[in-house]
Design a protein around this motif. Sequence first.
Motif, PDB file in Angstrom:
ATOM      1  N   TYR A 293       0.822  -1.496   0.041  1.00 18.60           N
ATOM      2  CA  TYR A 293      -0.061  -0.041   0.080  1.00 18.60           C
ATOM      3  C   TYR A 293       0.964   1.275  -0.161  1.00 18.60           C
ATOM      4  O   TYR A 293       1.874   1.250   0.768  1.00 18.60           O
ATOM      5  N   ASP A 294       0.502   2.231  -0.722  1.00 21.08           N
ATOM      6  CA  ASP A 294       1.250   3.389  -0.863  1.00 21.08           C
ATOM      7  C   ASP A 294       0.239   4.530  -0.393  1.00 21.08           C
ATOM      8  O   ASP A 294      -0.610   5.027  -1.150  1.00 21.08           O
ATOM      9  N   LEU A 295       0.314   4.494   1.041  1.00 20.20           N
ATOM     10  CA  LEU A 295      -0.630   5.697   1.832  1.00 20.20           C
ATOM     11  C   LEU A 295      -0.382   6.767   1.634  1.00 20.20           C
ATOM     12  O   LEU A 295       0.987   7.365   1.606  1.00 20.20           O
TER      13      LEU A 295
ATOM     14  N   ASP B  41      -6.260  -9.629  -5.552  1.00 18.04           N
ATOM     15  CA  ASP B  41      -4.688 -10.017  -5.095  1.00 18.04           C
ATOM     16  C   ASP B  41      -4.936 -10.768  -3.780  1.00 18.04           C
ATOM     17  O   ASP B  41      -3.915 -11.727  -3.715  1.00 18.04           O
ATOM     18  N   ASP B  42      -5.832 -10.545  -2.861  1.00 17.40           N
ATOM     19  CA  ASP B  42      -5.967 -11.209  -1.816  1.00 17.40           C
ATOM     20  C   ASP B  42      -7.435 -11.313  -1.046  1.00 17.40           C
ATOM     21  O   ASP B  42      -8.150 -10.259  -1.488  1.00 17.40           O
ATOM     22  N   PHE B  43      -7.701 -12.385  -0.419  1.00 21.38           N
ATOM     23  CA  PHE B  43      -9.147 -12.457   0.185  1.00 21.38           C
ATOM     24  C   PHE B  43      -9.047 -13.108   1.541  1.00 21.38           C
ATOM     25  O   PHE B  43      -8.385 -14.172   1.461  1.00 21.38           O
ATOM     26  N   GLN B  44      -9.291 -12.239   2.454  1.00 24.17           N
ATOM     27  CA  GLN B  44      -9.317 -12.946   3.736  1.00 24.17           C
ATOM     28  C   GLN B  44     -10.794 -12.901   4.497  1.00 24.17           C
ATOM     29  O   GLN B  44     -11.627 -11.969   4.508  1.00 24.17           O
ATOM     30  N   VAL B  45     -11.168 -13.923   5.292  1.00 24.57           N
ATOM     31  CA  VAL B  45     -12.389 -13.701   6.091  1.00 24.57           C
ATOM     32  C   VAL B  45     -11.875 -14.398   7.656  1.00 24.57           C
ATOM     33  O   VAL B  45     -11.163 -15.414   7.753  1.00 24.57           O
ATOM     34  N   GLN B  46     -12.718 -13.730   8.457  1.00 21.53           N
ATOM     35  CA  GLN B  46     -12.314 -14.062   9.910  1.00 21.53           C
ATOM     36  C   GLN B  46     -13.470 -13.735  10.684  1.00 21.53           C
ATOM     37  O   GLN B  46     -14.139 -12.783  10.350  1.00 21.53           O
TER      38      GLN B  46
ATOM     39  N   ARG C  17      -8.409  -7.354  -1.323  1.00 27.96           N
ATOM     40  CA  ARG C  17      -7.393  -6.535  -2.114  1.00 27.96           C
ATOM     41  C   ARG C  17      -7.590  -6.663  -3.578  1.00 27.96           C
ATOM     42  O   ARG C  17      -7.274  -7.796  -4.160  1.00 27.96           O
ATOM     43  N   LEU C  18      -7.775  -5.713  -4.041  1.00 28.22           N
ATOM     44  CA  LEU C  18      -7.832  -5.672  -5.593  1.00 28.22           C
ATOM     45  C   LEU C  18      -6.547  -4.784  -6.176  1.00 28.22           C
ATOM     46  O   LEU C  18      -6.264  -3.659  -5.578  1.00 28.22           O
ATOM     47  N   ARG C  19      -6.240  -5.341  -7.293  1.00 28.66           N
ATOM     48  CA  ARG C  19      -4.931  -4.597  -7.871  1.00 28.66           C
ATOM     49  C   ARG C  19      -5.107  -3.903  -9.072  1.00 28.66           C
ATOM     50  O   ARG C  19      -6.087  -4.621 -10.152  1.00 28.66           O
ATOM     51  N   ASN C  20      -5.208  -2.661  -9.420  1.00 29.62           N
ATOM     52  CA  ASN C  20      -5.410  -1.738 -10.553  1.00 29.62           C
ATOM     53  C   ASN C  20      -4.186  -1.120 -10.774  1.00 29.62           C
ATOM     54  O   ASN C  20      -3.756  -0.163 -10.229  1.00 29.62           O
ATOM     55  N   ASN C  21      -3.887  -1.304 -12.097  1.00 29.07           N
ATOM     56  CA  ASN C  21      -2.517  -0.610 -12.677  1.00 29.07           C
ATOM     57  C   ASN C  21      -1.238  -0.609 -11.757  1.00 29.07           C
ATOM     58  O   ASN C  21      -0.584   0.193 -11.405  1.00 29.07           O
ATOM     59  N   GLY C  22      -1.204  -1.671 -11.007  1.00 32.40           N
ATOM     60  CA  GLY C  22      -0.119  -2.097 -10.298  1.00 32.40           C
ATOM     61  C   GLY C  22      -0.266  -1.510  -8.753  1.00 32.40           C
ATOM     62  O   GLY C  22       0.653  -1.928  -7.785  1.00 32.40           O
ATOM     63  N   LYS C  23      -1.306  -0.900  -8.570  1.00 30.13           N
ATOM     64  CA  LYS C  23      -1.500  -0.582  -7.136  1.00 30.13           C
ATOM     65  C   LYS C  23      -2.675  -1.175  -6.467  1.00 30.13           C
ATOM     66  O   LYS C  23      -3.655  -1.857  -7.186  1.00 30.13           O
ATOM     67  N   LEU C  24      -2.559  -1.292  -5.047  1.00 28.35           N
ATOM     68  CA  LEU C  24      -3.384  -2.132  -4.169  1.00 28.35           C
ATOM     69  C   LEU C  24      -4.447  -1.308  -3.535  1.00 28.35           C
ATOM     70  O   LEU C  24      -4.129  -0.052  -3.180  1.00 28.35           O
ATOM     71  N   TYR C  25      -5.669  -2.108  -3.744  1.00 31.46           N
ATOM     72  CA  TYR C  25      -7.029  -1.128  -3.078  1.00 31.46           C
ATOM     73  C   TYR C  25      -7.514  -2.229  -2.058  1.00 31.46           C
ATOM     74  O   TYR C  25      -7.785  -3.101  -2.513  1.00 31.46           O
ATOM     75  N   SER C  26      -7.677  -2.023  -0.823  1.00 25.98           N
ATOM     76  CA  SER C  26      -8.254  -2.870   0.135  1.00 25.98           C
ATOM     77  C   SER C  26      -9.527  -2.392   0.526  1.00 25.98           C
ATOM     78  O   SER C  26      -9.961  -1.068   1.114  1.00 25.98           O
ATOM     79  N   GLY C  27     -10.396  -3.302   0.539  1.00 29.80           N
ATOM     80  CA  GLY C  27     -11.784  -3.118   1.000  1.00 29.80           C
ATOM     81  C   GLY C  27     -12.259  -4.144   2.378  1.00 29.80           C
ATOM     82  O   GLY C  27     -11.890  -5.074   2.199  1.00 29.80           O
TER      83      GLY C  27
ATOM     84  N   LEU D 118     -13.722  -1.575  -4.679  1.00 32.98           N
ATOM     85  CA  LEU D 118     -14.084  -0.766  -6.036  1.00 32.98           C
ATOM     86  C   LEU D 118     -14.214   0.582  -5.891  1.00 32.98           C
ATOM     87  O   LEU D 118     -13.590   1.250  -6.617  1.00 32.98           O
ATOM     88  N   ASN D 119     -15.135   1.034  -4.893  1.00 28.15           N
ATOM     89  CA  ASN D 119     -15.346   2.570  -4.692  1.00 28.15           C
ATOM     90  C   ASN D 119     -13.797   3.267  -4.649  1.00 28.15           C
ATOM     91  O   ASN D 119     -13.917   4.160  -5.053  1.00 28.15           O
ATOM     92  N   LYS D 120     -13.035   2.578  -3.839  1.00 34.24           N
ATOM     93  CA  LYS D 120     -11.727   3.479  -3.814  1.00 34.24           C
ATOM     94  C   LYS D 120     -11.107   3.690  -5.334  1.00 34.24           C
ATOM     95  O   LYS D 120     -10.441   4.676  -5.495  1.00 34.24           O
ATOM     96  N   ILE D 121     -11.286   2.413  -6.058  1.00 33.42           N
ATOM     97  CA  ILE D 121     -10.482   2.508  -7.247  1.00 33.42           C
ATOM     98  C   ILE D 121     -11.349   3.546  -8.098  1.00 33.42           C
ATOM     99  O   ILE D 121     -10.695   4.318  -8.770  1.00 33.42           O
ATOM    100  N   VAL D 122     -12.481   3.598  -8.252  1.00 31.97           N
ATOM    101  CA  VAL D 122     -13.371   4.474  -8.872  1.00 31.97           C
ATOM    102  C   VAL D 122     -13.059   5.971  -8.485  1.00 31.97           C
ATOM    103  O   VAL D 122     -12.895   6.796  -9.321  1.00 31.97           O
ATOM    104  N   PHE D 123     -13.004   6.092  -7.061  1.00 34.80           N
ATOM    105  CA  PHE D 123     -12.679   7.563  -6.557  1.00 34.80           C
ATOM    106  C   PHE D 123     -11.386   8.086  -6.997  1.00 34.80           C
ATOM    107  O   PHE D 123     -11.126   9.084  -7.227  1.00 34.80           O
TER     108      PHE D 123
END
Length: 462
Positions: free
Chosen positions: A305-307, A405-410, A425-435, A454-459
């Motif tokens: 993540y590049d915060l 990229d990743d999926f976790q459930v707990q 975790r979704l990857r778009n253009n090499g960058k990660l977005y976590s929901g 998905l909303n983070k990517i669109v935003f």
Amino acid sequence: MKKIKICDITLKKLASHREVALLFREKTAIASCADSIGVDAVELANIKNLREDTIIYKTIAKNVQNAALAIPVGFSAEEVANAWECIKDAKHPRLQIELPVSTVQMEYTYHIKADKMISKIGELTKLAKELCADVEFSALDATRADEDFLIQAVKEAEKNGANVITVCDDAGVSLPEEIANLVEKVKTAVNVPVYVQVSDRINMGVASAIAAIAKGAEGLKSSMAGKDVLLTGEIADAVSVCSAQIDAKTSLNNTKIHASVDDMLSSINHASYEVESEVSEKKKILLDAESTISQVSAAAQILGYDLSDVDCSNVHKALMQVCEKKDAVGAKEFEAVIASTAMQAPSTYHLESYTTSSSNLASSMSQVTLKCNDEILCGVSVGDGPIDSAFRAIEQCIGHHYELDDFQVQSVTEGKEALGSAVVRLRNNGKLYSGNGISTDIVAASIRAYINALNKIVFEEA
């Protein structure tokens, strides 16, 4: 009375002896401890994972305030540049050329002959000197090398800019007198300081170090922990006791050294390199209530993540709240904090409804209905299980596929009606977005987590 420089090689030794890599927090703790007890240089291990090690080593470079920070440069021009990138911001950076000078190691490790090794020593030393004023050449396995070749190698290194030469006893079977005589011969061949790295394999590490000092060695390599190595606490005590006889002293704080090292070893997850770790390879970080914003940022980058500064500050605040209830947070928990805290984007897509069916006789099928502004979007898809089919149905709605990229459930509560937390975790253009999504229905939690990412990517694209 001459001062003997002490170079700490704890990070190198623990990295080579342990089956599981040191954690981010452990590496920074070791480097800070070495710096605090008065060593003259802290030596980093070879770069293995370029992206991760660069982040960790840059953090260490900012934290080490007094000692020089040294790093091996590898065997190519590209590796030299990568090593320099890791430590260039340190107050006192040092690049190390570490190459074997014994015939068996040259041919076994690098598959090259003596003349080629001399050329490589000169080439790498010259490249390192162009980047850094402080360059060290370490003659690995020097006690098993042909002495004439060893002298040729150290002269070549000095000619191309090395300002420190280190003689290494990697075999660990030489007697103190033999090491001392070898140091004396190297001293007569060069005009730069000569250090020695002795072994304690036959329980003569301290004796070998003292003998080398008596013959002119100006520096020693020691470790705060490790196997078959000169221990920092032992050499500090030895030099303190016999400083008058050898006319030498160190900058080590003998009062502080034992307590600081013990505290450091007990505070990290794996107090001894001898203990086999059961920590998963995925657990690369450990953060607690004392973690700084810069450490949080570095840990986030390790996870991909590049915060932004604002997001990093928000994640740090959330982490502190979590750490009020538990001592430390691992990689998975930290990622959940990022997912629920960082870059909270407006909800472009809303979940209206979903229907899913699943059995052991047929593929799962899901129908997902989303709302985007005032438009209703509907997607239907089959998949390998209800969550896979639901994700595919969402992709039908939006008309785009993102790499999962990743999926976790707990579970976050106990009992039959426990809340389930999902992280996507979704990857778009090499960058990660976590929901992040939470629900008593784990499929609903997973869908919400996907839509949140998905909303983070669109935003951000907007």
